[in-house]
Design an enzyme around this catalytic site. Structure first.
Site, PDB file in Angstrom:
ATOM      1  N   LYS A  71       0.779  -1.248   0.000  1.00  0.00           N
ATOM      2  CA  LYS A  71       0.000   0.000   0.000  1.00  0.00           C
ATOM      3  C   LYS A  71       0.807   1.292   0.000  1.00  0.00           C
ATOM      4  CE  LYS A  71      -4.390  -1.461   1.922  1.00  0.00           C
ATOM      5  NZ  LYS A  71      -5.443  -1.080   2.841  1.00  0.00           N
ATOM      6  N   ASP A  72       2.117   1.242  -0.036  1.00  0.00           N
ATOM      7  CA  ASP A  72       2.884   2.487  -0.064  1.00  0.00           C
ATOM      8  C   ASP A  72       4.179   2.307  -0.868  1.00  0.00           C
ATOM      9  OD1 ASP A  72       3.556   5.135   0.425  1.00  0.00           O
ATOM     10  OD2 ASP A  72       4.519   4.693   2.342  1.00  0.00           O
ATOM     11  N   ILE A  73       4.048   1.804  -2.063  1.00  0.00           N
ATOM     12  CA  ILE A  73       5.206   1.637  -2.928  1.00  0.00           C
ATOM     13  C   ILE A  73       5.480   2.968  -3.598  1.00  0.00           C
ATOM     14  CG2 ILE A  73       6.153   0.428  -4.941  1.00  0.00           C
ATOM     15  CD1 ILE A  73       5.717  -1.326  -2.473  1.00  0.00           C
TER      16      ILE A  73
END
Length: 79
Positions: A71-73
């Protein structure tokens, strides 16, 4: 995340906790430049960019196969 402790391309997560309605994780320190900073310094060749993308996608595939979604690439957290 302990499943990935021996993976070279995935940072170790040692612990986690919740405070102030926020979840925090304690991760391994990695002494390497951030992709964000490297992108500011220079342009990657198509071959080099493709190599990095392949490595990132292979690491994500390992995680996703275990039903974990990052969820936070972003270049801010890729070394």
């Amino acid at each position: 995340m302990a499943l990935f402790s021996k993976e070279q391309d995935i940072v170790n997560v040692y612990d986690y906790f919740a405070e102030n309605q926020t979840a925090y994780i304690i991760m391994e320190y990695v002494n390497a430049p951030l992709l964000k900073d490297e992108l500011k310094k220079r342009r990657f060749s198509p071959q080099e960019a493709g190599g990095y993308m392949l490595a990132i996608l292979e690491a994500l595939e390992k995680v996703h196969k275990n039903n974990i979604i990052h969820k936070d690439i972003s270049p801010d957290n890729i070394f």
